[in-house]
Write a protein that holds these residues in place. Structure first.
Motif, PDB file in Angstrom:
ATOM      1  N   ALA A   3       0.830  -1.204   0.000  1.00 37.84           N
ATOM      2  CA  ALA A   3       0.000   0.000   0.000  1.00 37.84           C
ATOM      3  C   ALA A   3       0.866   1.257   0.000  1.00 37.84           C
ATOM      4  CB  ALA A   3      -0.889  -0.028   1.237  1.00 37.84           C
ATOM      5  N   VAL A   6      -2.543   4.772   3.146  1.00 39.76           N
ATOM      6  CA  VAL A   6      -3.367   3.930   4.023  1.00 39.76           C
ATOM      7  C   VAL A   6      -4.246   4.802   4.922  1.00 39.76           C
ATOM      8  CG1 VAL A   6      -3.322   2.183   5.856  1.00 39.76           C
ATOM      9  CG2 VAL A   6      -1.578   2.131   4.055  1.00 39.76           C
ATOM     10  N   ASP A  49      -5.398   3.155  -0.956  1.00 43.15           N
ATOM     11  CA  ASP A  49      -5.471   1.812  -1.528  1.00 43.15           C
ATOM     12  C   ASP A  49      -5.611   0.737  -0.455  1.00 43.15           C
ATOM     13  OD1 ASP A  49      -2.901   2.251  -0.713  1.00 43.15           O
ATOM     14  OD2 ASP A  49      -1.983   1.966  -2.683  1.00 43.15           O
ATOM     15  N   ALA A  50      -5.514   1.125   0.820  1.00 46.21           N
ATOM     16  CA  ALA A  50      -5.691   0.161   1.906  1.00 46.21           C
ATOM     17  C   ALA A  50      -6.204   0.908   3.134  1.00 46.21           C
ATOM     18  CB  ALA A  50      -4.367  -0.526   2.228  1.00 46.21           C
ATOM     19  N   TYR A  52      -6.538   0.469   7.625  1.00 47.30           N
ATOM     20  CA  TYR A  52      -6.336  -0.228   8.890  1.00 47.30           C
ATOM     21  C   TYR A  52      -7.508   0.171   9.781  1.00 47.30           C
ATOM     22  CZ  TYR A  52      -3.928  -2.377  12.808  1.00 47.30           C
ATOM     23  OH  TYR A  52      -3.602  -3.220  13.848  1.00 47.30           O
ATOM     24  N   VAL A  78     -11.576   0.817  -2.008  1.00 47.74           N
ATOM     25  CA  VAL A  78     -10.361   0.425  -1.280  1.00 47.74           C
ATOM     26  C   VAL A  78     -10.283  -1.114  -1.347  1.00 47.74           C
ATOM     27  CG1 VAL A  78      -9.226   0.392   0.984  1.00 47.74           C
ATOM     28  CG2 VAL A  78     -10.524   2.413   0.255  1.00 47.74           C
ATOM     29  N   ARG A  80      -7.956  -3.253   0.049  1.00 47.44           N
ATOM     30  CA  ARG A  80      -7.225  -4.038   1.056  1.00 47.44           C
ATOM     31  C   ARG A  80      -7.566  -3.531   2.440  1.00 47.44           C
ATOM     32  NH1 ARG A  80      -4.535  -7.237   3.260  1.00 47.44           N
ATOM     33  NH2 ARG A  80      -2.327  -7.367   3.799  1.00 47.44           N
ATOM     34  N   VAL A  81      -7.898  -4.456   3.367  1.00 50.27           N
ATOM     35  CA  VAL A  81      -8.252  -4.039   4.726  1.00 50.27           C
ATOM     36  C   VAL A  81      -7.485  -4.878   5.745  1.00 50.27           C
ATOM     37  CG1 VAL A  81     -10.295  -5.567   4.799  1.00 50.27           C
ATOM     38  CG2 VAL A  81     -10.188  -3.582   6.299  1.00 50.27           C
ATOM     39  N   TRP A 114      -7.884  -9.220   2.857  1.00 54.58           N
ATOM     40  CA  TRP A 114      -7.855  -8.883   4.282  1.00 54.58           C
ATOM     41  C   TRP A 114      -6.698  -9.552   5.022  1.00 54.58           C
ATOM     42  CZ3 TRP A 114      -8.063 -13.234   7.256  1.00 54.58           C
ATOM     43  CH2 TRP A 114      -8.672 -14.362   6.690  1.00 54.58           C
ATOM     44  N   LEU A 158       0.906  -4.374   5.796  1.00 52.75           N
ATOM     45  CA  LEU A 158       0.334  -3.452   4.797  1.00 52.75           C
ATOM     46  C   LEU A 158       1.281  -3.186   3.626  1.00 52.75           C
ATOM     47  CD1 LEU A 158      -1.373  -0.993   7.281  1.00 52.75           C
ATOM     48  CD2 LEU A 158      -2.541  -2.068   5.342  1.00 52.75           C
ATOM     49  N   GLU A 164      -1.954 -11.729   2.870  1.00 51.82           N
ATOM     50  CA  GLU A 164      -3.377 -11.716   2.518  1.00 51.82           C
ATOM     51  C   GLU A 164      -4.027 -12.988   3.067  1.00 51.82           C
ATOM     52  OE1 GLU A 164      -0.814 -11.622   0.408  1.00 51.82           O
ATOM     53  OE2 GLU A 164      -0.815  -9.557  -0.377  1.00 51.82           O
TER      54      GLU A 164
END
Ligand SMILES: NC(=O)c1ccc[n+]([C@@H]2O[C@H](COP(=O)([O-])OP(=O)(O)OC[C@H]3O[C@@H](n4cnc5c(N)ncnc54)[C@H](OP(=O)(O)O)[C@@H]3O)[C@@H](O)[C@H]2O)c1
Length: 226
Positions: A3, A6, A49-50, A52, A78, A80-81, A114, A158, A164
C-alpha cells in the motif's frame, strides 16, 4: 505492490498513532481518521489503496460499526483491509471480545483482501511509574504487546506481500504483572473491581482466572527478530 496510502480508522488514538508512525517510517502516506470523518467515510478514504480498521474502545455495537466502515471502504474502491482485533476474540465470557470475533467474520467475508491482527494486552496499559492497583490477579500469564511493535507489524502486513488472508496473534513478551512490576521496582496489589463497565468487569473476572496468554513467535517472525 504494498500500500502507498493507508487510511487508519480510529487513527488519532494510541493504537492509531502507533500504526501511523510506523507507516511513516516506511515512507507510506498514512491518513488518520476519527469521529469527524464518520459522516462521509467513503469520501475521506477515496484516494487510499488500503485501510487499517481500529474500532473505538468498548463500542456498544462493534460489528455494526465495522460493517458500516467496510461498506464505506468498498464503496470507495479500497481493495485491502487490515482489521485490529484482539487476542482470543472468541471467548464467550467476554462480550467485547465476542464483538471482535463477529467483526473478524465480517472482514473475512468483505470481498476485500484482508489480514487480521490479534493483539495481546498493551504493555502501555500498565502505569509502572508507581505502586500498581490491579483489579485481577497479578500472577496470571499475559502476552503483552508493545504499541511500537504493533505499529511495526501493521506496517509490515500493509507493505509486504504474503499476508493476505492471514490472522496473526501478536505479543512482544509473556509475563505476569507481578514480574513486570518487580522489574520496574514497584509494588503491585490486587484490589476489588471498581465496576466502571460490565464488560470490563467480565474481562477482569476472566483475567483473574486465566490471564490472556499469547505466543511471541509470530511477531518475532514478522519483525525479523531472533
Ligand atoms: N488496550 C489494549 O490492550 C488493547 C488490546 C487489543 C485490542 N485493543 C483494541 O484497540 C482498539 C483501540 O483502542 P485505543 O486504546 O487505541 O483507542 P483510543 O486511544 O481511545 O482511540 C479511539 C479512536 O477511535 C475514534 N473513535 C471514538 N469513537 C468513535 C466513533 N463513534 N466513531 C468513529 N471513531 C471513533 C477516536 O476518534 P477521535 O480522534 O475523533 O476521538 C480515536 O481516533 C479498541 O478496539 C480496543 O478494544 C486494545
Amino acid at each position: 505492490m504494498g500500500a502507498q496510502r493507508v487510511a487508519v480508522l480510529g487513527g488519532h488514538g494510541k493504537t492509531g498513532r502507533a500504526v501511523c508512525s510506523a507507516l511513516a517510517d516506511r515512507g507510506v502516506d498514512a491518513l488518520p481518521l476519527g469521529r469527524a470523518d464518520q459522516p462521509d467515510l467513503a469520501g475521506a478514504v477515496g484516494r487510499c489503496d488500503a485501510a487499517y480498521v481500529i474500532a473505538p474502545n468498548l463500542h456498544p455495537d462493534e460489528p455494526a460499526h465495522v460493517a458500516s466502515a467496510l461498506s464505506a471502504l468498498r464503496a470507495a474502491g479500497v481493495g485491502r483491509v487490515v482489521y485490529h482485533s484482539v487476542a482470543s476474540p472468541y471467548v464467550p465470557a467476554m462480550p467485547h471480545h465476542l464483538g471482535k470475533a463477529a467483526c473478524e467474520d465480517l472482514v473475512r467475508r468483505s470481498g476485500m483482501t484482508w489480514t487480521i491482527l490479534q493483539p495481546g494486552a498493551y504493555l502501555q496499559n500498565l502505569d509502572l511509574a508507581g505502586p500498581l492497583d490491579l483489579p485481577y490477579s497479578p500472577d496470571v500469564p499475559f502476552g503483552f504487546l508493545d504499541l511500537a511493535d504493533l505499529g511495526r507489524a501493521a506496517a509490515v502486513v500493509l507493505t509486504e506481500p504474503g499476508h493476505e488472508g492471514a490472522t496473526y496473534e501478536l505479543a512482544t513478551r509473556v509475563a505476569t504483572v507481578r514480574e513486570l512490576a518487580s522489574e520496574a521496582g514497584v509494588e503491585v496489589r490486587q484490589v476489588p473491581d471498581p465496576g466502571t463497565h460490565p464488560w470490563l468487569s467480565a474481562m477482569f473476572a476472566y483475567y483473574d482466572d486465566h490471564g490472556l496468554p499469547v505466543g511471541t513467535r509470530v511477531l518475532a517472525a514478522l519483525l525479523g527478530r531472533a
